[in-house]
Design an enzyme around this catalytic site. Structure first.
Site, mmCIF file in Angstrom:
data_model
loop_
_atom_site.group_PDB
_atom_site.id
_atom_site.type_symbol
_atom_site.label_atom_id
_atom_site.label_comp_id
_atom_site.label_asym_id
_atom_site.label_seq_id
_atom_site.Cartn_x
_atom_site.Cartn_y
_atom_site.Cartn_z
ATOM 1 N N GLY A 54 -10.243 -24.476 -18.346
ATOM 2 C CA GLY A 54 -8.988 -24.720 -19.392
ATOM 3 C C GLY A 54 -9.239 -24.062 -20.728
ATOM 4 O O GLY A 54 -8.412 -24.440 -21.576
ATOM 5 N N LYS A 91 -3.507 -14.219 -37.113
ATOM 6 C CA LYS A 91 -4.184 -15.098 -37.910
ATOM 7 C C LYS A 91 -4.884 -14.279 -39.042
ATOM 8 O O LYS A 91 -4.877 -14.662 -40.325
ATOM 9 C CB LYS A 91 -5.328 -15.924 -37.332
ATOM 10 C CG LYS A 91 -4.982 -17.043 -36.446
ATOM 11 C CD LYS A 91 -6.032 -17.609 -35.414
ATOM 12 C CE LYS A 91 -5.357 -18.456 -34.496
ATOM 13 N NZ LYS A 91 -6.310 -19.074 -33.532
#
Length: 437
Positions: free
Chosen positions: A192, A210
């Site tokens: 995940g 970012k």
């Protein structure tokens, strides 16, 4: 709780999106209602939550759910909009509508903010409302507010960090297990940590967005994602990680924003790429899905921010911090810091940025090869810091680590090596960061 706080009208909150982060924001608003009321000075009340699918079971009063995000944003009883839908559209229009309508906005949308902070900050300034986005970079780690407020009186020289948990998990696992990139990416998907389409992460796009946000704030200069030089981790091999260990290094995907001084002026460099990092550097020990950002300022020196860079609850923590600040400003009539772009520094091309290179190549095992290779570096005034030769015959491998030189000179040297008869193949090229030479 004072009677004044109890009697103040509620601050209406609209939440756009109820994925992992949105669900945690709603949970915190409901479970911590009394504490939040005391901290803000007024109750925070959810007016509605915009979702795509009303049939999906959710832990919230179904009467609060709507598929009409635009109508929710336009409601008169909404004071603050929390945007967690991601992407450019319709988030951009929803945020702009909220701001021009006099509503403060809290967002975690790094892709949008990397390119449209100027437009949205301008709308917030015109309407005299707040635009907060701490959660857009590094999840729970507070780095935006320290740059905008705590270091507002200092001169930031450099911001560098690990800002993508997926790539850091993959590189950490490759380093620990010796497994290859494809195998480790598949494992990250099973656990995940990687999306079904991991391109934004492994291609460096997420980190570049970012980096644009960090550079804009740190250097008071508007920087967009298109200004950020970007390389991902897809070409990093297990051999690279093994070789890095021999130089007492590891490999990390770094977002680097710094002032570059030269040619009579000052510029901003913003770049993302995998790099060798010495084990003695604080970023080298940041493993798994964790993030860390190191800020270097003229007077404060080196500061490090470390923690969980993603996930529902950690990111929701950053969202809630912004939400409380925006709500306090609504109650007390204040405003958060405005966008600062007064410096207007030009963005430096990667070609002009001084970097160090790690070059791994397969070479013909015959006399004089090392001298020929060294000659190509010398022609472009690139000084060699270390050389390691491994194997023999068809398996002969030469690794060269350079001192700092303009990236253009380094890349031209690599191109020349690829054309040499004595070089069978340039297997890998990585930069090296976190060293003084």
């Amino acid at each position: 709780m004072t009677e004044a706080v109890q009697n103040r009208p509620a601050i209406g909150v609209a939440v756009l999106g109820m994925g992992n982060v949105g669900a945690e924001v709603v949970r915190i608003l409901e479970e911590n209602a009394d504490d939040l009321r005391a901290r803000v000075g007024a109750p925070l009340e959810i007016r509605g939550v915009a979702v795509r699918d009303l049939s999906k079971p959710r832990k919230i009063d179904s009467a609060l759910l709507t598929t009409d995000a635009a109508a929710l944003v336009a409601r008169d009883d909404v004071d603050i909009v929390v945007e967690l839908v991601g992407g450019i559209d319709p988030a951009r229009e929803l945020i702009r509508t909220a701001l021009t309508g006099g509503k403060s906005v809290v967002s975690a949308n790094k892709a949008l903010l990397a390119d449209y902070t100027g437009e949205l900050a301008g709308a917030a300034a015109d309407a005299k409302v707040d635009l907060y986005f701490e959660a857009a970079v590094a999840g729970a780690i507070p780095v935006i507010r320290p740059l905008m407020q705590s270091l507002a009186g200092d001169k930031v020289e450099r911001v560098a960090g690990i800002v993508n948990g997926t790539t850091n998990f993959i590189l950490s696992a490759m380093d620990e297990t010796g497994a290859g990139y494809d195998e480790t990416l598949a494992e990250a998907g099973r656990l995940g940590y990687a999306e079904a389409d991991p391109t934004a992460d492994v291609g460096g796009y997420d980190a570049a967005a970012k980096a644009a946000i960090l550079a804009s704030i740190a250097f008071h200069t508007r920087v967009t994602a298109a200004d950020v030089y970007r390389e991902g981790i897809t070409e990093v091999t297990a051999d690279d990680l093994a070789a890095a260990k021999k130089f007492d290094c590891t490999v990390k995907l770094l977002a680097i924003c710094e002032r570059v001084v030269g040619d009579g002026g000052e510029r901003v460099s913003a770049r993302v790429y995998p790099a060798l990092v010495p084990l003695s550097h604080p970023l080298a020990s940041v493993n798994g899905a964790f993030n860390a950002v190191v800020v270097e300022a003229e007077n404060a020196g080196r500061l490090m921010f470390y923690g969980q860079g993603a996930g529902g609850a950690p990111t929701a923590s950053a969202v809630m911090g912004d939400l409380v600040m925006a709500a306090r400003n609504k109650v007390h009539g204040g405003r958060g810091p405005l966008e600062s772009t007064y410096a207007e520094l030009p963005v430096a091309s990667i070609d002009d940025v001084p970097t160090r290179y790690y070059v791994s190549m397969r070479v013909a095992d015959r006399p004089g090869v090392l001298a020929q290779v060294a000659g190509e570096f010398s022609k472009r005034a690139v000084s060699i810091a270390a050389v390691r030769q491994e194997g023999a015959g068809d398996d002969a491998r030469l690794i060269v680590v350079t001192h700092r030189a303009p990236d253009r000179a380094q890349s031209e040297t690599v191109a020349a090596l690829e054309d040499m008869d004595a070089v069978i193949k340039v297997s890998s090229v990585l930069r090296m960061e976190g060293t003084d030479d």
